[in-house]
Design a protein around this motif. Structure first.
Motif, PDB file in Angstrom:
ATOM      1  N   VAL A 102       1.009  -1.004  -0.035  1.00 25.37           N
ATOM      2  CA  VAL A 102      -0.103  -0.062   0.044  1.00 25.37           C
ATOM      3  C   VAL A 102       0.756   1.144   0.010  1.00 25.37           C
ATOM      4  O   VAL A 102       0.768   2.248  -0.786  1.00 25.37           O
ATOM      5  CB  VAL A 102      -0.770  -0.178   1.258  1.00 25.37           C
ATOM      6  N   CYS A 103       1.849   1.225   0.828  1.00 23.85           N
ATOM      7  CA  CYS A 103       2.869   2.450   1.110  1.00 23.85           C
ATOM      8  C   CYS A 103       3.501   2.608  -0.472  1.00 23.85           C
ATOM      9  O   CYS A 103       3.728   3.898  -0.669  1.00 23.85           O
ATOM     10  CB  CYS A 103       3.820   2.273   2.112  1.00 23.85           C
ATOM     11  N   ASP A 154       1.141  10.284   0.517  1.00 26.09           N
ATOM     12  CA  ASP A 154       1.704   9.862   1.770  1.00 26.09           C
ATOM     13  C   ASP A 154       0.518   9.232   2.670  1.00 26.09           C
ATOM     14  O   ASP A 154      -0.361   9.721   2.722  1.00 26.09           O
ATOM     15  CB  ASP A 154       2.354  10.881   2.712  1.00 26.09           C
ATOM     16  N   ILE A 155       0.958   8.026   3.112  1.00 33.17           N
ATOM     17  CA  ILE A 155       0.269   7.438   4.158  1.00 33.17           C
ATOM     18  C   ILE A 155       1.288   6.741   5.022  1.00 33.17           C
ATOM     19  O   ILE A 155       2.384   6.130   4.808  1.00 33.17           O
ATOM     20  CB  ILE A 155      -0.555   6.269   3.622  1.00 33.17           C
ATOM     21  N   HIS A 156       0.795   6.807   6.519  1.00 29.17           N
ATOM     22  CA  HIS A 156       1.908   6.247   7.335  1.00 29.17           C
ATOM     23  C   HIS A 156       1.528   4.739   7.615  1.00 29.17           C
ATOM     24  O   HIS A 156       0.217   4.435   7.453  1.00 29.17           O
ATOM     25  CB  HIS A 156       1.597   6.827   8.752  1.00 29.17           C
ATOM     26  N   ASP A 196      -1.468   4.070   9.888  1.00 29.23           N
ATOM     27  CA  ASP A 196      -2.913   4.057   9.192  1.00 29.23           C
ATOM     28  C   ASP A 196      -3.118   2.973   8.230  1.00 29.23           C
ATOM     29  O   ASP A 196      -4.489   2.719   8.443  1.00 29.23           O
ATOM     30  CB  ASP A 196      -2.884   5.691   8.468  1.00 29.23           C
ATOM     31  N   VAL A 197      -2.285   2.809   7.862  1.00 28.28           N
ATOM     32  CA  VAL A 197      -2.601   1.350   6.873  1.00 28.28           C
ATOM     33  C   VAL A 197      -3.084   0.295   7.529  1.00 28.28           C
ATOM     34  O   VAL A 197      -4.185  -0.455   7.442  1.00 28.28           O
ATOM     35  CB  VAL A 197      -1.524   0.621   6.032  1.00 28.28           C
ATOM     36  N   LEU A 198      -2.358   0.125   9.024  1.00 26.46           N
ATOM     37  CA  LEU A 198      -2.541  -1.242   9.870  1.00 26.46           C
ATOM     38  C   LEU A 198      -3.994  -0.986  10.373  1.00 26.46           C
ATOM     39  O   LEU A 198      -4.810  -1.592  10.440  1.00 26.46           O
ATOM     40  CB  LEU A 198      -1.596  -1.246  10.755  1.00 26.46           C
ATOM     41  N   ARG A 199      -4.361   0.367  10.786  1.00 27.40           N
ATOM     42  CA  ARG A 199      -5.568   0.722  11.304  1.00 27.40           C
ATOM     43  C   ARG A 199      -6.704   0.533  10.454  1.00 27.40           C
ATOM     44  O   ARG A 199      -7.956  -0.234  10.713  1.00 27.40           O
ATOM     45  CB  ARG A 199      -5.644   2.073  11.821  1.00 27.40           C
ATOM     46  N   ILE A 200      -6.456   0.882   9.100  1.00 28.55           N
ATOM     47  CA  ILE A 200      -7.468   0.668   8.107  1.00 28.55           C
ATOM     48  C   ILE A 200      -7.676  -0.824   7.827  1.00 28.55           C
ATOM     49  O   ILE A 200      -8.764  -1.348   7.635  1.00 28.55           O
ATOM     50  CB  ILE A 200      -7.236   1.312   6.670  1.00 28.55           C
TER      51      ILE A 200
END
Length: 165
Positions: free
Chosen positions: A138-139, A148-150, A153-157
């Motif tokens: 994803v990143c 940009d994405i942290h 945040d990917v883990l949370r989604i």
């Protein structure tokens, strides 16, 4: 386009009166989108015949994927499974993928001897992609489109849609 492909394409265009085509714009990727959907279907038996006849005549093998396939059990028509199976079983140029998230319903549809799709497929369970593979994927694609994405945040989604084991 060669003559055979053109004929198949024209048959598809002329035969699919119940299909709606939509163009759109994806603001995330800044690209145009195209999707096909079913329109007003007053006679499903004719719509299925149109679709499958067109696909069978294609000059290359076709793949049709049904997502959330168990939803057909909720259609008001009593014979929709049998109707669909009667069309599918005679096709040699079309291959099918049946996917569904309600495992018990999908299993019953394909493993119950009283159902039209009994023993007509090979069953395969797909497990979630591991976070070790998914987060970098994803990143990477966010970076490819200059976004940009942290990772957190990917883990949370990811956790909203997949039960983390």
């Amino acid at each position: 386009m060669n003559t055979k492909s053109r004929k198949a394409f024209m048959a598809l265009v002329q035969g699919l009166r119940s299909i709606n085509a939509k163009f759109g714009f994806d603001p995330i990727t800044a690209t145009l989108t195209f999707s096909l959907g079913l329109g007003d279907i007053s006679h499903p038996e004719f719509t299925l015949a149109e679709i499958f006849t067109s696909l069978e005549k294609a000059d290359r093998p076709c793949i049709v994927a049904f997502d959330e396939f168990q939803q057909i059990t909720k259609y008001p028509e009593d014979n929709i499974e049998a109707l669909l199976r009667s069309h599918i079983q005679h096709l040699s140029n079309v291959h099918f993928i049946f996917a569904g998230s309600e495992r018990h319903l999908v299993t019953e549809m394909f493993l119950s001897s009283a159902r039209p799709f009994y023993n007509s497929t090979s069953m395969m369970e797909l497990h979630p992609i591991s976070t070790e593979e998914y987060i970098p994927f994803v990143c990477k694609w966010f970076r490819a489109y200059e976004r940009d994405i942290h990772e957190k945040d990917v883990l949370r989604i990811y956790g909203l849609f997949v039960s983390i084991r």
